[in-house]
Motif scaffolding. Structure first.
Motif, PDB file in Angstrom:
ATOM      1  N   ASP A  12      -0.654  25.454 -22.907  1.00  0.00           N
ATOM      2  CA  ASP A  12      -1.393  24.368 -22.497  1.00  0.00           C
ATOM      3  C   ASP A  12      -2.775  24.406 -22.760  1.00  0.00           C
ATOM      4  O   ASP A  12      -3.575  23.571 -22.634  1.00  0.00           O
ATOM      5  CB  ASP A  12      -0.823  24.182 -21.137  1.00  0.00           C
ATOM      6  N   ASP A  13      -3.469  25.353 -23.080  1.00  0.00           N
ATOM      7  CA  ASP A  13      -4.721  25.663 -23.318  1.00  0.00           C
ATOM      8  C   ASP A  13      -5.220  25.449 -24.699  1.00  0.00           C
ATOM      9  O   ASP A  13      -4.573  26.222 -25.621  1.00  0.00           O
ATOM     10  CB  ASP A  13      -5.293  27.183 -22.698  1.00  0.00           C
ATOM     11  N   ALA A  14      -6.071  24.671 -25.302  1.00  0.00           N
ATOM     12  CA  ALA A  14      -6.357  24.402 -26.383  1.00  0.00           C
ATOM     13  C   ALA A  14      -6.807  25.361 -27.193  1.00  0.00           C
ATOM     14  O   ALA A  14      -6.581  25.637 -28.390  1.00  0.00           O
ATOM     15  CB  ALA A  14      -7.091  22.881 -26.387  1.00  0.00           C
ATOM     16  N   ALA A  15      -7.966  26.170 -26.363  1.00  0.00           N
ATOM     17  CA  ALA A  15      -8.514  27.078 -27.232  1.00  0.00           C
ATOM     18  C   ALA A  15      -7.539  28.300 -27.526  1.00  0.00           C
ATOM     19  O   ALA A  15      -7.632  29.158 -28.580  1.00  0.00           O
ATOM     20  CB  ALA A  15      -9.718  27.913 -26.370  1.00  0.00           C
ATOM     21  N   ALA A  16      -6.437  28.649 -26.515  1.00  0.00           N
ATOM     22  CA  ALA A  16      -5.494  29.603 -26.590  1.00  0.00           C
ATOM     23  C   ALA A  16      -4.792  29.295 -27.949  1.00  0.00           C
ATOM     24  O   ALA A  16      -4.426  30.117 -28.844  1.00  0.00           O
ATOM     25  CB  ALA A  16      -4.591  29.913 -25.678  1.00  0.00           C
ATOM     26  N   ARG A  17      -4.312  28.004 -28.230  1.00  0.00           N
ATOM     27  CA  ARG A  17      -3.445  27.548 -29.206  1.00  0.00           C
ATOM     28  C   ARG A  17      -4.281  27.831 -30.444  1.00  0.00           C
ATOM     29  O   ARG A  17      -3.687  28.000 -31.435  1.00  0.00           O
ATOM     30  CB  ARG A  17      -3.160  25.944 -29.171  1.00  0.00           C
ATOM     31  N   ALA A  18      -5.649  27.516 -30.548  1.00  0.00           N
ATOM     32  CA  ALA A  18      -6.471  27.560 -31.914  1.00  0.00           C
ATOM     33  C   ALA A  18      -6.691  29.110 -32.220  1.00  0.00           C
ATOM     34  O   ALA A  18      -6.433  29.437 -33.208  1.00  0.00           O
ATOM     35  CB  ALA A  18      -7.757  26.815 -31.474  1.00  0.00           C
ATOM     36  N   LEU A  19      -6.617  29.957 -31.029  1.00  0.00           N
ATOM     37  CA  LEU A  19      -7.018  31.257 -31.577  1.00  0.00           C
ATOM     38  C   LEU A  19      -5.731  31.835 -31.797  1.00  0.00           C
ATOM     39  O   LEU A  19      -5.561  32.582 -32.927  1.00  0.00           O
ATOM     40  CB  LEU A  19      -7.251  32.037 -30.283  1.00  0.00           C
ATOM     41  N   HIS A  20      -4.642  31.766 -31.573  1.00  0.00           N
ATOM     42  CA  HIS A  20      -3.247  32.443 -31.759  1.00  0.00           C
ATOM     43  C   HIS A  20      -2.971  31.801 -33.099  1.00  0.00           C
ATOM     44  O   HIS A  20      -2.292  32.433 -33.804  1.00  0.00           O
ATOM     45  CB  HIS A  20      -2.285  32.031 -30.854  1.00  0.00           C
ATOM     46  N   SER A  21      -3.290  30.410 -33.231  1.00  0.00           N
ATOM     47  CA  SER A  21      -2.918  29.701 -34.749  1.00  0.00           C
ATOM     48  C   SER A  21      -3.457  30.729 -35.879  1.00  0.00           C
ATOM     49  O   SER A  21      -2.919  31.087 -36.870  1.00  0.00           O
ATOM     50  CB  SER A  21      -3.448  28.322 -34.679  1.00  0.00           C
ATOM     51  N   ARG A  22      -4.843  30.999 -35.476  1.00  0.00           N
ATOM     52  CA  ARG A  22      -5.598  31.677 -36.452  1.00  0.00           C
ATOM     53  C   ARG A  22      -4.880  33.145 -36.593  1.00  0.00           C
ATOM     54  O   ARG A  22      -4.886  33.461 -37.702  1.00  0.00           O
ATOM     55  CB  ARG A  22      -7.054  31.872 -36.028  1.00  0.00           C
ATOM     56  N   PHE A  23      -4.573  33.685 -35.477  1.00  0.00           N
ATOM     57  CA  PHE A  23      -3.927  34.939 -35.746  1.00  0.00           C
ATOM     58  C   PHE A  23      -2.728  34.941 -36.813  1.00  0.00           C
ATOM     59  O   PHE A  23      -2.519  35.918 -37.440  1.00  0.00           O
ATOM     60  CB  PHE A  23      -3.561  35.624 -34.278  1.00  0.00           C
ATOM     61  N   VAL A  24      -1.777  33.823 -36.204  1.00  0.00           N
ATOM     62  CA  VAL A  24      -0.730  34.003 -37.093  1.00  0.00           C
ATOM     63  C   VAL A  24      -1.039  33.383 -38.533  1.00  0.00           C
ATOM     64  O   VAL A  24      -0.278  34.163 -39.364  1.00  0.00           O
ATOM     65  CB  VAL A  24       0.203  32.716 -36.549  1.00  0.00           C
ATOM     66  N   ALA A  34       3.827  24.377 -36.092  1.00  0.00           N
ATOM     67  CA  ALA A  34       3.562  23.203 -35.435  1.00  0.00           C
ATOM     68  C   ALA A  34       2.913  24.046 -34.052  1.00  0.00           C
ATOM     69  O   ALA A  34       3.054  25.261 -33.846  1.00  0.00           O
ATOM     70  CB  ALA A  34       4.821  22.418 -34.965  1.00  0.00           C
ATOM     71  N   THR A  35       2.225  23.231 -33.195  1.00  0.00           N
ATOM     72  CA  THR A  35       1.783  23.615 -31.989  1.00  0.00           C
ATOM     73  C   THR A  35       2.210  22.628 -30.886  1.00  0.00           C
ATOM     74  O   THR A  35       2.399  21.421 -31.210  1.00  0.00           O
ATOM     75  CB  THR A  35       0.231  23.646 -31.894  1.00  0.00           C
ATOM     76  N   ALA A  36       2.367  23.139 -29.646  1.00  0.00           N
ATOM     77  CA  ALA A  36       2.553  22.165 -28.423  1.00  0.00           C
ATOM     78  C   ALA A  36       2.063  22.533 -27.222  1.00  0.00           C
ATOM     79  O   ALA A  36       1.675  23.943 -27.021  1.00  0.00           O
ATOM     80  CB  ALA A  36       4.274  22.165 -28.294  1.00  0.00           C
TER      81      ALA A  36
END
Length: 240
Positions: A12-24, A34-36
């Motif tokens: 639910d945290d946009a910053a966390a989604r962005a960070l983890h997307s970069r890691f992946v 996708a993200t949710a």
């Protein structure tokens, strides 16, 4: 690794989604499918190239545990799940592990920690594909494939006509627990213990076993304060 692995990132945290997307995205062999930001949005994304879900358990609509339960009802059509959460109390971890997650990574974590888990997952996926390709079928399995067009799951080991239970669980007590559960009305471990005349710790052992077997469902009741109550009810019988 022969195939790229699509990842759904749920947080639910946009910053966390962005960070983890970069890691992946920076991990060879993986891509962000996708993200949710919510549990319901995550469930809606399944089947769209998603092989693995990075699932936060603290979501604003339905809990991550409830998302895990709904994923399990999909069977082989559901994606694998790597939990990424700041929750690491015993109850939550046990519930997640009972849902057969592929791993549990406590926040905050480093890029290397996540990539190590992803590489291990990819290696295991390759092994599973190789085992499936090399596995030889028995005559009975071939006959069943000809009859119904699909493979049936192997039966559990039985002893004298009964399903073998884990050490420390008794068949008679298990029958009492099942008799006290209902497919409509949910009960807590404390209520079940009182009904069956057993301790809360014993009730939880049997409930954890039944959750792992897929014979009961988990739900959560959220009050104004404190940790949500965990509720249990019999899972509906599979159709067909």
């Amino acid at each position: 690794m022969s195939e790229r692995i699509g990842v759904l990132i749920v947080d639910d945290d946009a910053a966390a989604r962005a960070l983890h997307s970069r890691f992946v995205a920076e991990t060879p062999g993986f891509y962000v499918a996708a993200t949710a930001a919510t549990g319901r949005a995550a469930l809606a994304q399944l089947g769209r190239g998603v092989d693995l879900v990075l699932l936060d358990l603290r979501l604003p609509d339905i809990s991550g545990i409830e998302v895990l339960h709904r994923l399990r009802t999909l069977g082989e059509a559901g994606a694998d799940v790597l939990v990424i959460s700041s929750s690491h109390d015993q109850v939550t971890v046990r519930q997640a592990l009972a849902a057969r997650v592929t791993g549990y990574l406590v926040k905050p974590f480093t890029q290397e920690a996540l990539q190590e888990r992803l590489r291990a997952y990819a290696a295991d996926a390759d092994r599973r594909r190789a085992d499936a390709a090399d596995r030889r079928l028995s005559q009975g399995e071939i006959d069943r494939l000809l009859a119904v067009g699909t493979m049936r799951a192997p039966e559990r080991p039985r002893r004298e006509g009964r399903v073998e239970l884990p050490k420390g669980l008794a068949a008679q007590t298990l029958e009492r627990v099942l008799a006290a559960l209902d497919p409509v009305r949910s009960v807590s471990a404390e209520e079940l213990a009182a009904t069956c005349g057993i301790s809360r710790a014993t009730a939880r052992r049997y409930l954890e076993h039944l959750v792992a077997e897929g014979r009961i469902d988990i739900a959560h009741s959220y009050g104004r304060r404190g940790r949500p109550r965990v509720l249990y009810r019999l899972a509906p019988a599979p159709s067909g």
